[in-house]
Write a protein that holds these residues in place. Structure first.
Motif, PDB file in Angstrom:
ATOM      1  N   MET A 189       0.825  -1.206   0.000  1.00 57.03           N
ATOM      2  CA  MET A 189       0.000   0.000   0.000  1.00 57.03           C
ATOM      3  C   MET A 189       0.864   1.263   0.000  1.00 57.03           C
ATOM      4  N   LEU A 241      -4.288   5.935   0.076  1.00 55.28           N
ATOM      5  CA  LEU A 241      -5.120   4.741   0.064  1.00 55.28           C
ATOM      6  C   LEU A 241      -5.902   4.670   1.368  1.00 55.28           C
ATOM      7  N   PRO A 242      -6.922   3.810   1.436  1.00 59.90           N
ATOM      8  CA  PRO A 242      -7.651   3.666   2.704  1.00 59.90           C
ATOM      9  C   PRO A 242      -6.705   3.248   3.830  1.00 59.90           C
ATOM     10  N   PRO A 279      -4.835   1.256   6.443  1.00 60.34           N
ATOM     11  CA  PRO A 279      -4.620  -0.203   6.484  1.00 60.34           C
ATOM     12  C   PRO A 279      -5.049  -0.812   7.824  1.00 60.34           C
ATOM     13  N   ASP A 280      -5.352  -2.093   7.767  1.00 60.36           N
ATOM     14  CA  ASP A 280      -5.618  -2.838   8.995  1.00 60.36           C
ATOM     15  C   ASP A 280      -4.285  -3.151   9.667  1.00 60.36           C
ATOM     16  N   ALA A 301      -7.014  -8.316   3.829  1.00 56.84           N
ATOM     17  CA  ALA A 301      -7.753  -7.054   3.683  1.00 56.84           C
ATOM     18  C   ALA A 301      -6.858  -5.955   3.120  1.00 56.84           C
ATOM     19  N   ASN A 302      -5.604  -5.875   3.616  1.00 58.35           N
ATOM     20  CA  ASN A 302      -4.676  -4.847   3.142  1.00 58.35           C
ATOM     21  C   ASN A 302      -4.294  -5.072   1.681  1.00 58.35           C
ATOM     22  N   ASN A 321      -6.020  -6.624  -0.516  1.00 59.46           N
ATOM     23  CA  ASN A 321      -7.199  -6.327  -1.327  1.00 59.46           C
ATOM     24  C   ASN A 321      -7.369  -4.817  -1.539  1.00 59.46           C
ATOM     25  N   LYS A 322      -7.044  -4.031  -0.502  1.00 56.78           N
ATOM     26  CA  LYS A 322      -7.107  -2.570  -0.664  1.00 56.78           C
ATOM     27  C   LYS A 322      -6.141  -2.118  -1.745  1.00 56.78           C
ATOM     28  N   ASP A 372      -7.550  -3.303  -5.108  1.00 58.29           N
ATOM     29  CA  ASP A 372      -8.689  -2.462  -5.479  1.00 58.29           C
ATOM     30  C   ASP A 372      -8.215  -1.116  -6.039  1.00 58.29           C
ATOM     31  N   PHE A 373      -7.154  -0.584  -5.429  1.00 61.94           N
ATOM     32  CA  PHE A 373      -6.610   0.693  -5.916  1.00 61.94           C
ATOM     33  C   PHE A 373      -6.073   0.536  -7.331  1.00 61.94           C
TER      34      PHE A 373
END
Length: 838
Positions: free
Chosen positions: A73, A84-85, A87-88, A98-99, A101-102, A105-106
């Motif tokens: 990320m 970016l959103p 991170p977890d 989840a990270n 995937n973020k 997705d970006f």
């Protein structure tokens, strides 16, 4: 943005994606060659670290260090410049997935379609999937935007290499594997841009290791390009990995991009200035045309507002003729100028929007709204002018009739009163006998009876004089003076009559013998004589009529038969003129309305291309222009009617004013509609809108244009956006967002949205336009990174015309590091886009 589909299959090596087609077929077993995996691992790791070091970190093992998604990320944030959103931060597997995937997705949000790359494989440390993912990132952020002569990505990068190395011996770049094995291509790239770093003439084609080590070492030390491969990796591999070499070469491209920028910057500046010069020329033409039109309106309006009446019918008819000339000769060209002015303004604003320039703001008092307001004032003055002229002509006609009637009655009365004062002043009764006195008394009584009968005539004369005054007769003073003399003499006659009666009655008492029969005769004869005089006067009276029926009534008087026959013929002629005008007007009025409907229908048709609509409108414009002689013929008929002083026409509901207004509106509407299609074509071509998209826009607009007047109300526009899938969010946010959008599409606050504004909004994000920042950056390149630029630099880098344009408009640079002659290119550039006060 066009979506990029990158297919990566690592189960048995990688397949080629659409940008990475191999130039020739190789043994498929080589896809499993661990040397290629080693080269990719080393190159991709170095490439990632070249960016991660900007964030103060790096990776050691590419398949392990990206497993939790955190550095992945971070890498994407560094290379994209976007956040970016969050991170977890957990260490569980689902946190890592989840990270990752973020991150994925970006990547997808940037138009990249990932195939067979999932977060689980990255978290599990699948090296082939990880390398495939990094290659996707490199391809998107380091290679995709490379463009040379309208080629992009791999082809653009290859063409760039070929052009830069073309002059060098022993270099022939045809691909991204074998063409780089001897190291000369790398050396040639360095020498082409930094000849001070390498002596290409001393290089030997037979020393690939030496050439590669030299190039890669110099790149690392002087060009800030990390060493992504060892020379041995390249030399000792039958076919170097194409993706590794492409990644490495892309770093050289970006490192040397600055050397390419001066020419690109100059071209961009010339393009921007060319657009500005063209726009400024249109602005100057608008200002000139607006000034001339406003001046004409300023001169003409007072003439139309001047309602000072003339004294005679002929003078007023000349004014009417002047007004006819104005409507038929002087105003039509100005209607065309006004329409052309609006067309030029709309076209200019469209070009400004397309080129990302601020809207054109004309000089104070010369806005389109100012011209429309002045024009409205002109037409308001014009509207009542012809009616006033006709009313005045009627008034003068009535005045001429009354004045003649006054003169006849006054002359008749003056003739009757002539000498009466002398007769009344006679002392003839002093020496008369009783008989004579009684005769004089009876005669005097007859005179009194006659005098009483004339009272009505005096009152009629006074009433006519009063009406002439009320109708503002130009020679009212003469009428009043004559009327006053008649009244004064009348009063005098009354006084003398009473005095004579008193004298006669006194004398009668003294004189008993009077000739009764004579006095009785005189007494009886007087009323008859008076009636005869009145009848003669009535028969001589003037008359005025306007219809055949009135003439027929007057024919009851046989004595006027000849005059009435003439009047009947005149009224029949008037009736023929009325019918002649009505026959044409009843054809022309509906014809104009039909053409207006055809124009409206053509703009509502969504199944036709804009070019087809333009063709139809041009053909319709030709038909309309050729119809003009019919309007001229009707104007001629109208002129005959006005000259004949005909004021009504029961055979038609159309007046000449109706036809004139309709014709002017038709000419204006066809011109404006053609201009609207032209600006739509201009917008479509500039913003790359397909005909299907344009049809969709037009269909949606037509559906929500409830009133079918070419504009959507605000509520209808909101419904239209929602129907097209535009998300206005929650109630509160939606209102704020919609208010923001309305400011974009209805900057002047009219409350409605035109089709052009609708298109501009729907395509706002798709336009490929230059910006003030890009122009500033281009000037900065020409100025070699100085915050100012010198005259000689402009003259050296730009064509003479553009250089002089800049020199004449750039303000002096006033920064602390200013030198003599320094010019402020930043203020100049931002002013081009309306972002400063210049």
């Amino acid at each position: 943005m066009t979506q990029i589909e990158t297919t990566v299959e690592y189960s048995n090596g990688y397949e080629e994606d659409e940008y990475m087609l191999q130039e020739d077929e190789w043994d498929r077993d080589l896809l499993l060659d661990p040397a290629w995996e080693k080269q990719q691992r080393k190159t991709f790791t170095a490439w990632c670290n070249s960016h991660l070091r900007k964030a103060g970190t790096q990776i050691e093992n590419i398949e392990d260090d990206f497993r939790n998604g955190l550095k992945l990320m971070l890498l994407l944030e560094v290379i994209s410049g976007e956040r970016l959103p969050k991170p977890d931060r957990g260490k569980m597997r689902f946190h890592k997935i989840a990270n990752v995937n973020k991150a994925l997705d970006f990547i997808t949000s940037k138009g990249v379609k990932l195939v067979s790359i999932g977060a689980e494989e990255i978290v599990d440390g699948n090296v082939k999937m990880t390398l495939g993912m990094i290659w996707t990132i490199i391809l998107r952020f380091a290679i995709q935007d490379i463009s040379v002569e309208e080629t992009s990505a791999k082809e653009g990068l290859l063409l760039w290499c070929q052009r830069k190395t073309a002059p060098y011996r022993n270099v022939n770049v045809q691909n991204f594997h074998l063409s780089w094995k001897d190291g000369l291509a790398f050396c040639a790239l360095i020498h082409r841009h930094r000849p001070d770093l390498i002596d290409y003439a001393k290089l030997n084609k037979d020393d690939p290791l030496g050439n590669l080590n030299l190039a890669l070492d110099i790149a690392e030390k002087h060009l800030d390009i990390p060493k992504m491969l060892d020379a041995e990796d390249i030399v000792n591999t039958p076919k170097p990995d194409e993706r590794a070499i492409m990644t490495y070469v892309s770093c050289f491209y970006h490192a040397f991009a600055g050397a390419e920028q001066a020419e690109t910057a100059a071209n961009r500046i010339c393009k921007v200035l060319g657009v500005n010069q063209e726009n400024e020329k249109m602005m100057e033409e608008y200002e000139k045309l607006a000034s001339e039109l406003l001046e004409w309106i300023r001169r003409t309006t007072p003439w139309l507002e001047n309602r000072a009446p003339e004294k005679t019918i002929s003078e007023m008819q000349q004014k009417l003729e002047d007004f006819r000339d104005y409507r038929r000769q002087h105003k039509p060209p100005k209607v065309q100028e006004k329409c052309q002015l609006e067309i030029n303004f709309n076209t200019l604003q469209t070009k400004l929007r397309i080129s990302n320039r601020p809207n054109f703001m004309p000089s104070e008092g010369k806005m389109v709204s100012d011209i429309a307001s002045a024009w409205k004032g002109l037409e308001q003055a014009e509207k009542g002018y012809e009616e006033w002229l006709l009313t005045e002509i009627r008034r003068l006609q009535r005045l001429d009739h009354l004045a003649e009637k006054f003169r006849q009655k006054a002359s008749a009365h003056e003739t009757w009163t002539a000498g009466k004062d002398e007769l009344l002043s006679l002392k003839d009764f002093e020496s008369a006998s009783l008989f004579e006195v009684r005769a004089l008394l009876r005669k005097h009584e007859a005179f009194e009876s006659d005098l009483a009968a004339h009272q009505d005539r005096v009152e009629q004369i006074a009433a006519i004089a009063q009406e002439l005054n009320e109708l503002d007769f130009h020679d009212a003073a003469t009428v009043n003076e004559r009327c006053q003399k008649i009244c004064d003499l009348w009063d005098q006659l009354g006084t003398l009559t009473q005095k004579r009666r008193d004298a006669l009655e006194r004398t009668e008492k003294l004189l008993e013998t009077i000739d009764q029969l004579f006095l009785e005769f005189a007494k009886r004869a007087a009323p008859f004589n008076n009636w005869m005089e009145g009848a003669m006067e009535d028969l001589q009276d003037m008359f005025i009529v306007h219809t055949v029926e009135e003439v027929q009534v007057k024919q009851l008087v046989p004595q006027r038969d000849s005059s009435l026959q003439e009047e009947l013929a005149l009224q029949q002629s008037h009736e023929r003129l009325r019918r002649q005008f009505a026959a044409q007007a009843n054809l022309i009025g509906p014809w104009i309305q039909t053409r207006m409907e055809e124009i409206g229908h053509s703009t509502m048709e969504v199944s036709e291309t804009l070019e087809d609509q333009m063709t139809q409108l041009k053909q319709l414009e030709h038909v309309i222009v050729n119809y003009k002689p019919n309007i001229d013929t009707l104007e001629g008929d109208h002129q005959l009617i006005q000259e004949s002083l005909i004021f009504d026409n029961k055979h038609t509901n159309y007046t000449m004013e109706h036809i004139r207004v309709g014709w002017e509106l038709l000419l204006t509407t066809i011109a404006r509609t053609i201009n609207e299609i032209e600006t739509q074509i201009l917008t479509r071509d500039a913003k790359g809108i397909s005909q299907e998209q344009m049809n969709e826009f037009r269909s949606s607009f037509n559906h929500f244009d409830r009133k079918k007047n070419g504009a959507m109300e605000a509520d209808d526009f909101r419904a239209c956006l929602i129907s097209m899938g535009y998300d206005l969010g929650s109630a509160l946010q939606g209102e704020a967002e919609f208010a923001r959008i309305m400011l974009l599409v209805d900057a002047s606050g009219t409350g409605v949205v035109s089709f052009q504004s609708f298109i501009d909004f729907m395509t706002r994000e798709t336009a490929d336009t230059d910006t003030a920042e890009q122009v500033v950056a281009s000037f900065r390149i020409l100025a070699t990174d100085k915050p100012y630029i010198l005259v000689e630099e402009l003259q050296r880098e730009l064509p003479a015309e553009q250089a002089e344009y800049c020199i004449s408009r750039m303000p002096p640079y006033t920064g602390p590091d200013a030198v003599e002659g320094a010019l402020d290119y930043t203020s100049f550039s931002t002013a081009l886009y309306g972002e400063s006060d210049l």
